[in-house]
Design a protein around this motif. Structure first.
Motif, PDB file in Angstrom:
ATOM      1  N   MET A   1       0.838  -1.189   0.000  1.00  0.00           N
ATOM      2  CA  MET A   1       0.000   0.000   0.000  1.00  0.00           C
ATOM      3  C   MET A   1       0.878   1.245   0.000  1.00  0.00           C
ATOM      4  O   MET A   1       1.889   1.279   0.702  1.00  0.00           O
ATOM      5  CB  MET A   1      -0.864  -0.031   1.263  1.00  0.00           C
ATOM      6  N   LYS A   2       0.508   2.236  -0.792  1.00  0.00           N
ATOM      7  CA  LYS A   2       1.343   3.431  -0.924  1.00  0.00           C
ATOM      8  C   LYS A   2       0.534   4.696  -0.625  1.00  0.00           C
ATOM      9  O   LYS A   2      -0.490   4.944  -1.251  1.00  0.00           O
ATOM     10  CB  LYS A   2       1.926   3.478  -2.331  1.00  0.00           C
ATOM     11  N   ILE A   3       1.024   5.427   0.348  1.00  0.00           N
ATOM     12  CA  ILE A   3       0.296   6.609   0.806  1.00  0.00           C
ATOM     13  C   ILE A   3       1.189   7.835   0.646  1.00  0.00           C
ATOM     14  O   ILE A   3       2.333   7.834   1.115  1.00  0.00           O
ATOM     15  CB  ILE A   3      -0.069   6.464   2.298  1.00  0.00           C
ATOM     16  N   ALA A   4       0.677   8.885  -0.003  1.00  0.00           N
ATOM     17  CA  ALA A   4       1.429  10.133  -0.126  1.00  0.00           C
ATOM     18  C   ALA A   4       0.742  11.201   0.711  1.00  0.00           C
ATOM     19  O   ALA A   4      -0.490  11.260   0.759  1.00  0.00           O
ATOM     20  CB  ALA A   4       1.493  10.568  -1.586  1.00  0.00           C
ATOM     21  N   ILE A   5       1.537  12.026   1.378  1.00  0.00           N
ATOM     22  CA  ILE A   5       0.958  13.048   2.251  1.00  0.00           C
ATOM     23  C   ILE A   5       1.364  14.427   1.761  1.00  0.00           C
ATOM     24  O   ILE A   5       2.550  14.718   1.594  1.00  0.00           O
ATOM     25  CB  ILE A   5       1.400  12.822   3.701  1.00  0.00           C
ATOM     26  N   SER A   6       0.347  15.247   1.487  1.00  0.00           N
ATOM     27  CA  SER A   6       0.645  16.573   0.958  1.00  0.00           C
ATOM     28  C   SER A   6      -0.154  17.634   1.719  1.00  0.00           C
ATOM     29  O   SER A   6      -0.882  17.319   2.661  1.00  0.00           O
ATOM     30  CB  SER A   6       0.365  16.564  -0.549  1.00  0.00           C
ATOM     31  N   GLY A   7      -0.037  18.866   1.323  1.00  0.00           N
ATOM     32  CA  GLY A   7      -0.739  19.950   2.013  1.00  0.00           C
ATOM     33  C   GLY A   7       0.138  21.184   2.059  1.00  0.00           C
ATOM     34  O   GLY A   7       1.319  21.138   1.733  1.00  0.00           O
ATOM     35  N   LYS A   8      -0.472  22.273   2.513  1.00  0.00           N
ATOM     36  CA  LYS A   8       0.225  23.551   2.609  1.00  0.00           C
ATOM     37  C   LYS A   8       1.391  23.450   3.602  1.00  0.00           C
ATOM     38  O   LYS A   8       1.381  22.587   4.475  1.00  0.00           O
ATOM     39  CB  LYS A   8      -0.805  24.551   3.122  1.00  0.00           C
ATOM     40  N   LEU A 123      18.404  10.706 -11.621  1.00  0.00           N
ATOM     41  CA  LEU A 123      18.535   9.688 -10.569  1.00  0.00           C
ATOM     42  C   LEU A 123      17.307   9.695  -9.650  1.00  0.00           C
ATOM     43  O   LEU A 123      16.739   8.654  -9.332  1.00  0.00           O
ATOM     44  CB  LEU A 123      19.809   9.909  -9.753  1.00  0.00           C
ATOM     45  N   LEU A 124      16.876  10.888  -9.234  1.00  0.00           N
ATOM     46  CA  LEU A 124      15.756  10.980  -8.299  1.00  0.00           C
ATOM     47  C   LEU A 124      14.451  10.506  -8.928  1.00  0.00           C
ATOM     48  O   LEU A 124      13.667   9.812  -8.293  1.00  0.00           O
ATOM     49  CB  LEU A 124      15.612  12.413  -7.788  1.00  0.00           C
ATOM     50  N   LYS A 125      14.239  10.870 -10.177  1.00  0.00           N
ATOM     51  CA  LYS A 125      13.003  10.438 -10.845  1.00  0.00           C
ATOM     52  C   LYS A 125      12.973   8.924 -10.995  1.00  0.00           C
ATOM     53  O   LYS A 125      11.955   8.289 -10.755  1.00  0.00           O
ATOM     54  CB  LYS A 125      12.890  11.080 -12.229  1.00  0.00           C
ATOM     55  N   THR A 126      14.106   8.366 -11.389  1.00  0.00           N
ATOM     56  CA  THR A 126      14.162   6.911 -11.559  1.00  0.00           C
ATOM     57  C   THR A 126      13.955   6.214 -10.218  1.00  0.00           C
ATOM     58  O   THR A 126      13.224   5.229 -10.125  1.00  0.00           O
ATOM     59  CB  THR A 126      15.519   6.486 -12.170  1.00  0.00           C
ATOM     60  N   LEU A 127      14.577   6.758  -9.189  1.00  0.00           N
ATOM     61  CA  LEU A 127      14.441   6.176  -7.855  1.00  0.00           C
ATOM     62  C   LEU A 127      12.992   6.250  -7.377  1.00  0.00           C
ATOM     63  O   LEU A 127      12.441   5.301  -6.833  1.00  0.00           O
ATOM     64  CB  LEU A 127      15.373   6.900  -6.874  1.00  0.00           C
ATOM     65  N   PHE A 128      12.382   7.385  -7.607  1.00  0.00           N
ATOM     66  CA  PHE A 128      11.003   7.578  -7.158  1.00  0.00           C
ATOM     67  C   PHE A 128      10.066   6.585  -7.853  1.00  0.00           C
ATOM     68  O   PHE A 128       9.232   5.941  -7.215  1.00  0.00           O
ATOM     69  CB  PHE A 128      10.568   9.015  -7.443  1.00  0.00           C
ATOM     70  N   THR A 129      10.231   6.447  -9.149  1.00  0.00           N
ATOM     71  CA  THR A 129       9.403   5.500  -9.903  1.00  0.00           C
ATOM     72  C   THR A 129       9.656   4.081  -9.404  1.00  0.00           C
ATOM     73  O   THR A 129       8.723   3.292  -9.232  1.00  0.00           O
ATOM     74  CB  THR A 129       9.709   5.606 -11.410  1.00  0.00           C
ATOM     75  N   HIS A 130      10.935   3.785  -9.138  1.00  0.00           N
ATOM     76  CA  HIS A 130      11.289   2.454  -8.616  1.00  0.00           C
ATOM     77  C   HIS A 130      10.573   2.192  -7.284  1.00  0.00           C
ATOM     78  O   HIS A 130      10.030   1.113  -7.055  1.00  0.00           O
ATOM     79  CB  HIS A 130      12.801   2.359  -8.446  1.00  0.00           C
ATOM     80  N   LEU A 131      10.556   3.202  -6.419  1.00  0.00           N
ATOM     81  CA  LEU A 131       9.904   3.049  -5.111  1.00  0.00           C
ATOM     82  C   LEU A 131       8.422   2.760  -5.284  1.00  0.00           C
ATOM     83  O   LEU A 131       7.834   1.958  -4.565  1.00  0.00           O
ATOM     84  CB  LEU A 131      10.080   4.312  -4.269  1.00  0.00           C
ATOM     85  N   LEU A 132       7.821   3.425  -6.263  1.00  0.00           N
ATOM     86  CA  LEU A 132       6.387   3.243  -6.457  1.00  0.00           C
ATOM     87  C   LEU A 132       6.064   1.880  -7.073  1.00  0.00           C
ATOM     88  O   LEU A 132       4.995   1.336  -6.848  1.00  0.00           O
ATOM     89  CB  LEU A 132       5.816   4.381  -7.304  1.00  0.00           C
ATOM     90  N   PHE A 133       7.019   1.346  -7.832  1.00  0.00           N
ATOM     91  CA  PHE A 133       6.823   0.029  -8.458  1.00  0.00           C
ATOM     92  C   PHE A 133       7.082  -1.109  -7.484  1.00  0.00           C
ATOM     93  O   PHE A 133       6.576  -2.200  -7.655  1.00  0.00           O
ATOM     94  CB  PHE A 133       7.796  -0.153  -9.632  1.00  0.00           C
ATOM     95  N   ARG A 134       7.956  -0.847  -6.494  1.00  0.00           N
ATOM     96  CA  ARG A 134       8.359  -1.909  -5.580  1.00  0.00           C
ATOM     97  C   ARG A 134       7.164  -2.507  -4.860  1.00  0.00           C
ATOM     98  O   ARG A 134       6.190  -1.831  -4.603  1.00  0.00           O
ATOM     99  CB  ARG A 134       9.309  -1.327  -4.508  1.00  0.00           C
ATOM    100  N   ASP A 137       5.617  -3.485   1.453  1.00  0.00           N
ATOM    101  CA  ASP A 137       4.441  -3.717   2.244  1.00  0.00           C
ATOM    102  C   ASP A 137       3.685  -2.392   2.398  1.00  0.00           C
ATOM    103  O   ASP A 137       2.515  -2.271   2.079  1.00  0.00           O
ATOM    104  CB  ASP A 137       4.932  -4.244   3.599  1.00  0.00           C
ATOM    105  N   MET A 138       4.422  -1.388   2.865  1.00  0.00           N
ATOM    106  CA  MET A 138       3.790  -0.102   3.152  1.00  0.00           C
ATOM    107  C   MET A 138       4.761   1.036   2.836  1.00  0.00           C
ATOM    108  O   MET A 138       5.866   1.054   3.366  1.00  0.00           O
ATOM    109  CB  MET A 138       3.440  -0.079   4.645  1.00  0.00           C
ATOM    110  N   LEU A 139       4.356   1.925   1.965  1.00  0.00           N
ATOM    111  CA  LEU A 139       5.204   3.064   1.624  1.00  0.00           C
ATOM    112  C   LEU A 139       4.490   4.348   2.069  1.00  0.00           C
ATOM    113  O   LEU A 139       3.340   4.564   1.717  1.00  0.00           O
ATOM    114  CB  LEU A 139       5.444   3.109   0.113  1.00  0.00           C
ATOM    115  N   VAL A 140       5.168   5.141   2.876  1.00  0.00           N
ATOM    116  CA  VAL A 140       4.587   6.417   3.314  1.00  0.00           C
ATOM    117  C   VAL A 140       5.487   7.541   2.807  1.00  0.00           C
ATOM    118  O   VAL A 140       6.659   7.609   3.149  1.00  0.00           O
ATOM    119  CB  VAL A 140       4.474   6.481   4.856  1.00  0.00           C
ATOM    120  N   LEU A 141       4.913   8.398   1.966  1.00  0.00           N
ATOM    121  CA  LEU A 141       5.688   9.472   1.355  1.00  0.00           C
ATOM    122  C   LEU A 141       5.349  10.808   1.981  1.00  0.00           C
ATOM    123  O   LEU A 141       4.198  11.248   1.932  1.00  0.00           O
ATOM    124  CB  LEU A 141       5.308   9.604  -0.124  1.00  0.00           C
TER     125      LEU A 141
END
Ligand SMILES: Nc1ncnc2c1ncn2[C@@H]1O[C@H](COP(=O)(O)OP(=O)(O)OP(=O)(O)O)[C@@H](O)[C@H]1O
Ligand SMILES: [Mg+2]
Length: 261
Positions: A1-8, A123-134, A137-141
């Motif tokens: 499960m992948k959760i992203a946290i955003s806001g002001k 590098l960062l974009k590739t890493l980020f995409t990799h993290l999202l593909f992995r 168990d639980m990804l909190v961004l």
């Protein structure tokens, strides 16, 4: 499960990210928490001891790693460098584990395409995409304010995007903007979390004025949150009221997301 946290800015994104990460870790999940803020502070909110914090460095600032993986030094433009460098070993090698939460600091990440075409962003974009593909168990961004920097990968792989707000119209205005931008790129699985809420009246205000986002829950305003920061301990340990609310949110999220699947 992948959760992203955003806001002001300053609404409590990092506080909530730390609470959810610890809640899932304590429930036995393998958690990877990713700090994608240019000035990282998730380690502090999670109460990582200074010794472990000293081992953490944002990937965006690792010039030698960027050179090794892309073939060019950060800051150089116009030369040749690889656009899809090897990244699969980075999460394990550069993260630090504490009480079931594995933490990775990314540093400044711009995924929206407005960023530079340069080795560090490759590098960062590739890493980020990799993290999202992995298959974590639980990804909190823990993102920084806004969603302009989010790319397609985020839309396709993030199960839930939480927009944190304070009980003010200004904060809700930003949430409406985020919702608009998110919908523009096709991201619809959004939730609202009200933080620094003083009483039921403020909860009712947020319920009434939400820009069409379902309310996941509320976190009370509590001076002990700042105290935890001063003492260098996790909000999760120091402020039971926030821990309980976050644990409840963690359960609802999981329930809702798996129900949809
Ligand atoms: N429920 C709360 N009660 C009282 N203070 C809080 C609460 N939540 C967060 N804070 C305080 O508000 C400030 C901002 O919190 P936090 O760093 O979590 O926000 P953020 O959205 O991640 O900020 P930034 O945009 O700078 O990354 C901190 O000083 C924190 O201690
Ligand atoms: Mg933050």
């Amino acid at each position: 499960m992948k959760i992203a946290i955003s806001g002001k800015g300053g609404v409590g994104k990092t506080t909530l990210a730390a609470l959810l990460a610890q809640a899932y870790a304590n429930a036995g999940r393998n958690v990877l928490a990713v700090d994608a803020d240019p000035s990282p502070c998730l380690a502090g909110a999670l109460g990582f001891p200074p010794k472990l914090r000293a081992q953490l460095h944002p990937i965006a600032e690792m010039d030698d790693l960027i050179l090794e993986r892309t073939g060019a030094r950060p800051g150089t433009t116009g030369g040749f460098f690889t656009l899809n460098p090897r990244v699969d070993d980075i999460p394990e090698r550069f993260s630090v584990l504490h009480r079931g939460v594995r933490l990775l600091e990314m540093g400044s990440v711009d995924l929206g395409g407005s960023g530079c075409i340069c080795p560090e962003s490759a590098l960062l974009k590739t890493l980020f995409t990799h993290l999202l593909f992995r298959k974590d168990d639980m990804l909190v961004l823990d993102m920084y304010a806004g969603v302009e920097h989010l790319g397609r990968a985020t839309v396709d792989f993030v199960d839930a995007m939480i927009v944190v707000v304070e009980p003010t119209r200004r904060s809700l205005g930003t949430a409406a903007q985020i919702k608009h931008l998110a919908n523009d790129i096709g991201l619809t699985r959004l939730w609202l979390v009200g933080n620094k809420v003083l009483d039921e009246e403020e909860e009712a205000f947020l319920e009434r004025e939400t820009p069409g986002l379902p309310v996941l829950g509320f976190l009370p305003a509590d001076l002990a949150v700042q105290e935890a920061d001063r003492l260098g301990i996790a909000v999760y340990d120091h402020v039971p009221a926030l821990r309980h609310s976050a644990e409840h949110m963690a359960e609802i999220l999981e329930h809702q997301i798996f129900k949809e699947e």
